[in-house]
Design an enzyme around this catalytic site. Structure first.
Site, PDB file in Angstrom:
ATOM      1  N   HIS A  83      22.392  41.264  34.968  1.00 60.95           N
ATOM      2  CA  HIS A  83      22.790  42.152  36.064  1.00 60.95           C
ATOM      3  C   HIS A  83      21.656  43.127  36.352  1.00 60.95           C
ATOM      4  O   HIS A  83      21.036  43.644  35.433  1.00 60.95           O
ATOM      5  CB  HIS A  83      24.054  42.933  35.700  1.00 60.95           C
ATOM      6  CG  HIS A  83      24.776  43.475  36.902  1.00 60.95           C
ATOM      7  ND1 HIS A  83      25.746  42.765  37.575  1.00 60.95           N
ATOM      8  CD2 HIS A  83      24.653  44.640  37.567  1.00 60.95           C
ATOM      9  CE1 HIS A  83      26.194  43.472  38.591  1.00 60.95           C
ATOM     10  NE2 HIS A  83      25.541  44.622  38.612  1.00 60.95           N
ATOM     11  N   ASP A 162      36.569  48.517  40.028  1.00 62.52           N
ATOM     12  CA  ASP A 162      35.176  48.548  40.491  1.00 62.52           C
ATOM     13  C   ASP A 162      35.089  48.117  41.952  1.00 62.52           C
ATOM     14  O   ASP A 162      34.258  48.625  42.704  1.00 62.52           O
ATOM     15  CB  ASP A 162      34.275  47.666  39.617  1.00 62.52           C
ATOM     16  CG  ASP A 162      32.798  47.834  39.993  1.00 62.52           C
ATOM     17  OD1 ASP A 162      32.317  48.977  39.970  1.00 62.52           O
ATOM     18  OD2 ASP A 162      32.149  46.835  40.348  1.00 62.52           O
ATOM     19  N   ARG A 169      31.686  54.449  46.559  1.00 61.83           N
ATOM     20  CA  ARG A 169      30.387  55.025  46.182  1.00 61.83           C
ATOM     21  C   ARG A 169      29.310  54.645  47.195  1.00 61.83           C
ATOM     22  O   ARG A 169      28.412  55.430  47.498  1.00 61.83           O
ATOM     23  CB  ARG A 169      29.976  54.542  44.783  1.00 61.83           C
ATOM     24  CG  ARG A 169      30.783  55.186  43.673  1.00 61.83           C
ATOM     25  CD  ARG A 169      30.524  54.500  42.350  1.00 61.83           C
ATOM     26  NE  ARG A 169      29.137  54.534  41.969  1.00 61.83           N
ATOM     27  CZ  ARG A 169      28.507  53.544  41.317  1.00 61.83           C
ATOM     28  NH1 ARG A 169      29.162  52.462  40.961  1.00 61.83           N
ATOM     29  NH2 ARG A 169      27.245  53.650  41.012  1.00 61.83           N
ATOM     30  N   SER A 184      30.351  50.858  36.060  1.00 63.60           N
ATOM     31  CA  SER A 184      30.503  49.824  37.089  1.00 63.60           C
ATOM     32  C   SER A 184      29.942  48.491  36.589  1.00 63.60           C
ATOM     33  O   SER A 184      30.613  47.451  36.647  1.00 63.60           O
ATOM     34  CB  SER A 184      29.763  50.274  38.362  1.00 63.60           C
ATOM     35  OG  SER A 184      29.583  49.208  39.247  1.00 63.60           O
ATOM     36  N   LYS A 188      32.300  45.132  34.764  1.00 61.53           N
ATOM     37  CA  LYS A 188      32.245  43.763  35.320  1.00 61.53           C
ATOM     38  C   LYS A 188      31.780  42.782  34.247  1.00 61.53           C
ATOM     39  O   LYS A 188      32.381  41.735  34.031  1.00 61.53           O
ATOM     40  CB  LYS A 188      31.248  43.692  36.491  1.00 61.53           C
ATOM     41  CG  LYS A 188      31.757  44.310  37.770  1.00 61.53           C
ATOM     42  CD  LYS A 188      30.893  43.926  38.969  1.00 61.53           C
ATOM     43  CE  LYS A 188      29.603  44.703  39.102  1.00 61.53           C
ATOM     44  NZ  LYS A 188      29.704  46.097  39.501  1.00 61.53           N
TER      45      LYS A 188
END
Ligand code: URA
Length: 435
Positions: A83, A162, A169, A184, A188
């Site tokens: 990520h 999220d 956000r 966040s 995930k």
């Protein structure tokens, strides 16, 4: 009795919240029992006053509890993911996931949409006609088992909190916060059922963390949370002081990714970073050395195995294969303008945030929750840091569907370039490895 007002006030004043308070706020907001304005205030209070490590852990856990923690134990093989904290032109996930799958690692990826000035993997994938990112748990598992990778969005079933907080956000200028980014990303990733995770923490003027000291802090927090959950985690600090590759824009980034997978791209920065992060995923799962894993990744590009996996995934998720195989058949933008240099010199700096915002203004990102993104708008970077420029040279090509927005994006791109008379020293792409 817990009250959203009291929780916001406590956070606003810099006090620590209990697990119960965080859990209450996250669950009530996700269930639709708290309005966006209270959630926005909570986010802004957190943005300004921060959170302790304990609060970050509670927030991550509360967010995870709003969806299923997927059990992938019935699917054989190691499972890993990567990520990025977000950048401009960062399409690495689209290339890395099929390459890792081609090398035998299962990749159950949950991604996000564009955030602030940065692009999002989900928006890019959805630019492929028919491509479905909202998947049931059964579909998610079935595709992973049969293809070896799946690329999904947060949904009602997967980290629902999220999905809502991320969208809020995006439009309330509350992204650049270590507790909010950590919770966040990690909510995930920890919901996916993975064994190992590689984090690409961006640093530079196009990243949410502009300074290495902050990026390192963020990386360490995420590694710590991942390890507390028993995952193998490695983080990299990588350069985001100029766009990655040449393309910015949802569909154009898919095309650039296809070129890399087909071995037809000259974007050395994307190739170098993708190879390294994919090799790290393989290495975490198999204990194979990084150099040997990287050779396997290179072979997955030259043999076409990674591209085949990408096509398999597109087919399994309902995407139009014809357009992926012949990108030239995709709809075209109405306006294509060139951003030209007024003088000679070397590109010494690109305001990457400014270039990312130019793409958002073209319609490639969102101004309000629920805005639709335009898949065909975008920017091609023709000159990168260190390249020589003569007056009249094209710095970037801007594509839009609205005349005045396209012209204004051209101005913004031109003003994002800084030229110097001498050749500048570029930034290192892969700066640090933290494990
Ligand atoms: N990517 C995420 O998923 N969340 C963030 O907050 C930032 C980048």
């Amino acid at each position: 009795m817990l009250s959203a007002y009291e929780i916001i006030r406590k956070k606003r004043d810099g006090n620590r919240l209990s697990a119960e308070e965080i859990d209450y706020f996250v669950k009530e907001y996700t269930a639709g029992n708290l309005p966006d304005y209270q959630a926005s205030s909570f986010l802004m209070a957190t943005f300004f006053t921060g959170m302790s490590d304990e609060e970050i852990l509670h927030l991550t856990k509360a967010m995870m509890s709003t969806g299923v923690i997927v059990d992938l134990s019935d699917i054989p093989g190691p499972k890993a993911d990567k990520h990025s904290t977000g950048g401009v032109g960062d399409k690495i996930s689209l290339i890395l996931a099929p390459l890792a799958a081609a090398c035998g690692v299962k990749v159950p990826m949950i991604s996000g949409r564009g955030l602030g000035h940065t692009g999002g993997t989900v928006d890019k994938l959805e630019s492929i006609p028919g491509f479905k990112t909202q998947l049931s748990i059964d579909e998610y598992k079935r595709i992973l088992a049969s293809v070896g990778l799946v690329m999904s969005a947060q949904s009602e079933n997967l980290v629902s909190a999220d999905r809502k907080l991320y969208a809020l956000r995006d439009v309330t200028a509350t992204v650049e916060s270590i507790p909010l980014i950590t919770s966040s990303i990690m909510s995930k990733k920890l919901s996916e059922g993975i064994d190992a995770l590689v984090l690409d923490v961006k640093v530079g003027n196009g990243a949410f963390m502009k300074k290495a000291i902050d990026a390192r802090k963020l990386a360490k927090k995420m590694v710590k949370v991942g390890k507390l959950y028993g995952k193998k985690v490695t983080a990299y600090l990588t350069d985001m002081s100029q766009p990655l590759g040449r393309e910015i824009g949802n569909w154009d980034e898919v095309v650039e990714s296809i070129m890399v997978l087909r071995g037809e791209s000259k974007s050395t920065d994307i190739i170098e970073l993708t190879e390294r992060l994919t090799a790290e995923m393989i290495s975490l799962c198999t204990e194979e050395g990084l150099a040997s894993a990287q050779k396997r990744v290179q072979r997955a590009i030259t043999s076409g195995a990674g591209y085949e996996k990408f096509l398999e995934m597109v087919r399994a998720q309902g995407g139009d294969l014809k357009v992926v195989e012949t990108p030239g058949s995709y709809p075209k933008p109405r306006f294509v303008l060139e951003a030209k240099s007024a003088r000679n010199g070397y590109v010494s700096k690109i305001d990457t945030f400014g270039v990312g915002m130019a793409n958002v203004k073209l319609g490639g990102g969102r101004a309000k929750v629920g805005d639709k993104v335009d898949p065909v708008v975008g920017i091609t970077v023709m000159k990168k840091v260190g390249e020589k420029v003569s007056a009249g040279d094209v710095l970037a090509v801007v594509r839009g569907n609205d005349d005045s927005k396209t012209k204004s994006a051209v101005e913004q791109v031109i003003s994002s370039y800084v030229l110097s008379s001498g050749k500048p020293v570029g930034s290192k792409l892969i700066k640090e490895r933290i494990s």
